[in-house]
Scaffold this motif. Structure first.
Motif, PDB file in Angstrom:
ATOM      1  N   GLN A 106      99.433  44.808  90.894  1.00  0.00           N
ATOM      2  CA  GLN A 106     100.640  44.169  89.769  1.00  0.00           C
ATOM      3  C   GLN A 106     101.662  45.282  89.874  1.00  0.00           C
ATOM      4  OE1 GLN A 106      98.323  44.051  86.200  1.00  0.00           O
ATOM      5  NE2 GLN A 106      97.669  41.830  86.511  1.00  0.00           N
ATOM      6  N   GLU A 107     101.140  46.583  90.226  1.00  0.00           N
ATOM      7  CA  GLU A 107     101.968  47.925  90.098  1.00  0.00           C
ATOM      8  C   GLU A 107     102.734  48.149  91.239  1.00  0.00           C
ATOM      9  OE1 GLU A 107     102.191  49.538  86.967  1.00  0.00           O
ATOM     10  OE2 GLU A 107     100.926  47.874  86.256  1.00  0.00           O
ATOM     11  N   GLU A 108     102.159  47.315  92.607  1.00  0.00           N
ATOM     12  CA  GLU A 108     102.673  47.596  93.655  1.00  0.00           C
ATOM     13  C   GLU A 108     104.235  47.199  93.883  1.00  0.00           C
ATOM     14  OE1 GLU A 108     102.524  49.581  97.054  1.00  0.00           O
ATOM     15  OE2 GLU A 108     100.838  49.692  95.619  1.00  0.00           O
ATOM     16  N   GLU A 109     105.129  47.990  94.075  1.00  0.00           N
ATOM     17  CA  GLU A 109     106.464  47.798  94.433  1.00  0.00           C
ATOM     18  C   GLU A 109     106.711  47.312  95.908  1.00  0.00           C
ATOM     19  OE1 GLU A 109     109.138  50.801  92.918  1.00  0.00           O
ATOM     20  OE2 GLU A 109     108.204  50.940  90.876  1.00  0.00           O
ATOM     21  N   GLY A 110     107.653  46.179  95.970  1.00  0.00           N
ATOM     22  CA  GLY A 110     108.017  45.962  97.317  1.00  0.00           C
ATOM     23  C   GLY A 110     106.998  44.905  98.030  1.00  0.00           C
ATOM     24  N   LEU A 111     105.986  44.588  97.302  1.00  0.00           N
ATOM     25  CA  LEU A 111     105.064  43.614  97.502  1.00  0.00           C
ATOM     26  C   LEU A 111     104.457  42.713  96.713  1.00  0.00           C
ATOM     27  CD1 LEU A 111     103.536  43.550 100.400  1.00  0.00           C
ATOM     28  CD2 LEU A 111     101.678  44.996  99.514  1.00  0.00           C
ATOM     29  N   GLU A 112     104.686  41.391  96.830  1.00  0.00           N
ATOM     30  CA  GLU A 112     104.106  40.411  95.866  1.00  0.00           C
ATOM     31  C   GLU A 112     102.563  40.312  96.142  1.00  0.00           C
ATOM     32  OE1 GLU A 112     104.934  35.782  94.511  1.00  0.00           O
ATOM     33  OE2 GLU A 112     106.479  37.016  95.878  1.00  0.00           O
ATOM     34  N   VAL A 113     101.753  40.462  95.387  1.00  0.00           N
ATOM     35  CA  VAL A 113     100.395  40.446  95.483  1.00  0.00           C
ATOM     36  C   VAL A 113      99.689  39.397  94.662  1.00  0.00           C
ATOM     37  CG1 VAL A 113      98.126  41.696  95.388  1.00  0.00           C
ATOM     38  CG2 VAL A 113     100.505  42.827  95.905  1.00  0.00           C
ATOM     39  N   TYR A 114      98.732  38.698  95.445  1.00  0.00           N
ATOM     40  CA  TYR A 114      97.777  37.636  94.646  1.00  0.00           C
ATOM     41  C   TYR A 114      96.524  37.869  94.851  1.00  0.00           C
ATOM     42  CZ  TYR A 114      95.550  33.864  92.534  1.00  0.00           C
ATOM     43  OH  TYR A 114      94.828  32.863  91.718  1.00  0.00           O
ATOM     44  N   VAL A 115      95.556  37.856  94.060  1.00  0.00           N
ATOM     45  CA  VAL A 115      94.170  38.173  94.568  1.00  0.00           C
ATOM     46  C   VAL A 115      93.300  37.079  93.977  1.00  0.00           C
ATOM     47  CG1 VAL A 115      92.204  39.756  94.036  1.00  0.00           C
ATOM     48  CG2 VAL A 115      94.397  40.733  93.823  1.00  0.00           C
ATOM     49  N   LEU A 116      92.739  36.569  94.857  1.00  0.00           N
ATOM     50  CA  LEU A 116      92.145  35.313  94.764  1.00  0.00           C
ATOM     51  C   LEU A 116      90.390  35.625  94.471  1.00  0.00           C
ATOM     52  CD1 LEU A 116      91.761  32.197  95.461  1.00  0.00           C
ATOM     53  CD2 LEU A 116      90.828  32.737  97.476  1.00  0.00           C
ATOM     54  N   ASP A 117      89.944  35.072  93.465  1.00  0.00           N
ATOM     55  CA  ASP A 117      88.725  35.494  93.088  1.00  0.00           C
ATOM     56  C   ASP A 117      87.653  34.278  93.587  1.00  0.00           C
ATOM     57  OD1 ASP A 117      85.937  35.696  91.950  1.00  0.00           O
ATOM     58  OD2 ASP A 117      86.919  35.998  89.717  1.00  0.00           O
ATOM     59  N   THR A 118      87.096  34.474  94.681  1.00  0.00           N
ATOM     60  CA  THR A 118      86.315  33.495  95.397  1.00  0.00           C
ATOM     61  C   THR A 118      85.150  33.080  94.530  1.00  0.00           C
ATOM     62  OG1 THR A 118      84.851  34.968  96.641  1.00  0.00           O
ATOM     63  CG2 THR A 118      86.933  34.626  97.774  1.00  0.00           C
ATOM     64  N   LYS A 119      84.528  33.648  93.350  1.00  0.00           N
ATOM     65  CA  LYS A 119      83.503  33.393  92.884  1.00  0.00           C
ATOM     66  C   LYS A 119      82.189  33.262  93.806  1.00  0.00           C
ATOM     67  CE  LYS A 119      85.870  32.435  89.026  1.00  0.00           C
ATOM     68  NZ  LYS A 119      85.752  33.457  87.966  1.00  0.00           N
ATOM     69  N   SER A 120      82.309  33.945  94.787  1.00  0.00           N
ATOM     70  CA  SER A 120      81.153  33.996  95.967  1.00  0.00           C
ATOM     71  C   SER A 120      80.926  35.167  96.363  1.00  0.00           C
ATOM     72  CB  SER A 120      81.432  32.729  96.896  1.00  0.00           C
ATOM     73  OG  SER A 120      80.306  32.460  97.629  1.00  0.00           O
ATOM     74  N   ILE A 121      80.090  35.413  97.249  1.00  0.00           N
ATOM     75  CA  ILE A 121      79.735  36.404  97.902  1.00  0.00           C
ATOM     76  C   ILE A 121      79.480  36.673  99.296  1.00  0.00           C
ATOM     77  CG2 ILE A 121      77.264  36.503  97.314  1.00  0.00           C
ATOM     78  CD1 ILE A 121      78.048  39.797  96.364  1.00  0.00           C
ATOM     79  N   GLY A 122      79.455  37.669 100.129  1.00  0.00           N
ATOM     80  CA  GLY A 122      79.105  37.810 101.528  1.00  0.00           C
ATOM     81  C   GLY A 122      79.985  36.503 102.167  1.00  0.00           C
ATOM     82  N   ILE A 123      79.450  36.042 103.248  1.00  0.00           N
ATOM     83  CA  ILE A 123      80.117  34.823 104.074  1.00  0.00           C
ATOM     84  C   ILE A 123      80.393  33.643 103.304  1.00  0.00           C
ATOM     85  CG2 ILE A 123      77.925  33.383 104.850  1.00  0.00           C
ATOM     86  CD1 ILE A 123      81.280  34.825 106.770  1.00  0.00           C
ATOM     87  N   GLY A 124      80.058  33.534 102.040  1.00  0.00           N
ATOM     88  CA  GLY A 124      80.449  32.380 101.216  1.00  0.00           C
ATOM     89  C   GLY A 124      81.942  32.742 100.645  1.00  0.00           C
ATOM     90  N   ALA A 125      82.219  34.055 100.665  1.00  0.00           N
ATOM     91  CA  ALA A 125      83.530  34.522 100.332  1.00  0.00           C
ATOM     92  C   ALA A 125      84.391  34.593 101.438  1.00  0.00           C
ATOM     93  CB  ALA A 125      83.616  35.886  99.351  1.00  0.00           C
ATOM     94  N   GLY A 126      83.618  35.092 102.515  1.00  0.00           N
ATOM     95  CA  GLY A 126      84.390  35.158 103.835  1.00  0.00           C
ATOM     96  C   GLY A 126      84.977  33.685 104.226  1.00  0.00           C
ATOM     97  N   LEU A 127      84.363  32.723 104.099  1.00  0.00           N
ATOM     98  CA  LEU A 127      84.823  31.479 104.329  1.00  0.00           C
ATOM     99  C   LEU A 127      86.137  31.055 103.797  1.00  0.00           C
ATOM    100  CD1 LEU A 127      81.563  29.235 104.839  1.00  0.00           C
ATOM    101  CD2 LEU A 127      82.848  30.225 106.809  1.00  0.00           C
ATOM    102  N   GLN A 128      86.215  31.449 102.602  1.00  0.00           N
ATOM    103  CA  GLN A 128      87.564  31.134 101.838  1.00  0.00           C
ATOM    104  C   GLN A 128      88.664  32.136 102.553  1.00  0.00           C
ATOM    105  OE1 GLN A 128      87.017  30.727  97.551  1.00  0.00           O
ATOM    106  NE2 GLN A 128      84.943  30.886  97.751  1.00  0.00           N
ATOM    107  N   ALA A 129      88.304  33.466 102.961  1.00  0.00           N
ATOM    108  CA  ALA A 129      89.184  34.072 103.673  1.00  0.00           C
ATOM    109  C   ALA A 129      89.799  33.466 105.202  1.00  0.00           C
ATOM    110  CB  ALA A 129      88.734  35.404 103.960  1.00  0.00           C
ATOM    111  N   ILE A 130      88.830  32.955 105.402  1.00  0.00           N
ATOM    112  CA  ILE A 130      89.162  32.138 106.884  1.00  0.00           C
ATOM    113  C   ILE A 130      89.948  31.166 106.829  1.00  0.00           C
ATOM    114  CG2 ILE A 130      88.159  30.997 108.921  1.00  0.00           C
ATOM    115  CD1 ILE A 130      85.587  32.895 108.619  1.00  0.00           C
TER     116      ILE A 130
END
Length: 285
Positions: A106-130
Motif C-alpha cells: 500500500q505504501e509503495e510509490e510507483g507500483l500498483e500492488v494487489y496481494v491475493l490471499d490464496t486461502k491455501s498453502i504449498g502447491i495449493g497456493a502455487g497452482l494459483q500463482a501458475i
C-alpha cells in the motif's frame, strides 16, 4: 502478451516449481527459518533435507521475510520496468505474510500492488500463482486479472497427509485438525484448508496406504466433470510414495492439462515434519 507490465511475486511457501518460476520470470520473497544459532533463508541457503536431518535435535521456527528484504525485491521489480504487481501468498489464516506484504504494498510509490490471499498453502497456493502467470501472459488487464483470480480461489484445493501431527501442533498450525483420536486409533487424517484458509480434517483413513488412495478419491470428487484441470503432487521426505501417488494420478487423470511433481519448501517442512504427501488440484473449466 503482457501489455500492462504486470509483475508476479510469490512467497517461498507457495512452492512454485523452479522451472515454472524461470519460465514466467516470477519473483520470490523467501520465508525465514530460525534456529537458535542462526537464521536461514527458505530455499536459498537451506534444503528440506537439512531441516529433516536436524528435527531430532531442534525444531526451528519460521517467520516472515524482513522489511528490508521485501523492499529490495520491490525496488528490483520497479527497476525492471514494471508498474503493476500481483503478489500471491499462502493463506492469511496460516501466516502473517499476506498482511505484511499488503501493508508494505500500500505504501509503495510507483507500483500498483494487489496481494491475493490464496486461502491455501504449498502447491495449493502455487497452482494459483501458475494460473496468474498464464493469465498475465494472455494479456488481461490488471483489473480483470484480479477479478478472475479472486473468483477462481474456490476452484483450487490443497490436500495432504502427514506422518505425524506432532509438528503441526508444535508450530501452532493445527487449526481444526483433531489430533488425539488420530494417534490412538492409528487414523491417518487427510488435511485441507477451509474457506478461511485454516487447516481442517477432510477424511480419516486407517493406515498410510488407504490415506494415499483417499487423496485420489477426493481429487476425483473435486474435479467432477471439469474438462480442464491441473494437479500437482508434493512430497516431503516421502519421495517413493510421492512417485507412487503421481503414477496413480497419471493413470486416473490421463487428460489433465498438467501434472506437476515437487518437494515442499524447507519452511513447510518445519510445520509438517517428515512423511508429507500432498496434492494441489485446480479446476479451470
Amino acid at each position: 502478451m503482457n501489455q500492462e507490465k504486470i509483475a508476479l511475486l510469490v512467497d517461498s511457501g507457495t512452492d512454485v516449481p523452479q522451472d515454472v518460476m524461470e519460465r514466467y520470470g516470477i519473483y520470490m520473497i523467501p520465508l525465514q527459518i530460525i534456529y537458535k544459532e542462526r537464521t536461514y533463508t527458505d530455499k536459498v541457503d537451506i534444503t528440506p533435507e537439512e531441516v529433516y536431518r536436524r528435527l531430532e535435535e531442534e525444531v526451528p521456527s519460521t517467520s516472515l521475510p524482513d522489511g528490508a528484504q521485501i523492499q529490495k525485491v520491490l525496488e528490483k521489480i520497479k527497476e525492471d520496468g514494471y508498474e503493476k504487481l500481483l503478489i500471491v501468498t499462502i493463506s492469511s489464516g496460516l501466516s502473517g505474510t499476506y498482511n505484511v506484504l499488503r501493508l508494505i504494498g500500500q505504501e509503495e510509490e510507483g507500483l500498483e500492488v494487489y496481494v491475493l490471499d490464496t486461502k491455501s498453502i504449498g502447491i495449493g497456493a502455487g497452482l494459483q500463482a501458475i494460473r496468474a502467470a498464464e493469465l498475465i501472459d494472455s494479456g488481461l488487464t490488471f483489473e480483470v486479472l484480479i477479478a478472475q483470480l479472486k473468483k477462481e480461489i474456490v476452484q483450487n484445493k490443497v490436500l495432504f497427509n502427514v506422518g505425524t501431527l506432532e509438528y503441526l501442533q508444535k508450530g501452532g498450525r493445527i487449526g481444526l485438525v483433531t489430533s488425539i483420536i488420530g494417534t490412538a486409533l492409528k487414523l491417518n487424517p487427510t488435511i485441507s484448508c477451509n474457506e478461511d484458509g485454516v487447516y481442517y480434517t477432510v477424511a480419516k483413513s486407517r493406515g498410510r496406504k488407504r490415506s494415499i488412495d483417499k487423496l485420489v478419491e477426493i481429487a476425483e470428487e473435486f474435479i467432477g466433470n471439469h474438462q480442464e484441470f491441473r494437479i500437482a503432487v508434493a512430497q516431503g521426505d516421502a519421495y517413493e510414495e510421492g512417485l507412487q501417488l503421481k503414477a496413480k494420478i497419471e493413470a486416473r487423470f490421463p487428460n489433465a492439462k498438467e501434472i506437476l511433481f515437487g518437494t515442499i519448501s524447507p519452511a513447510l517442512v518445519v510445520h509438517t515434519g517428515p512423511g508429507l504427501l500432498g496434492m494441489g488440484i485446480q479446476v479451470i473449466h
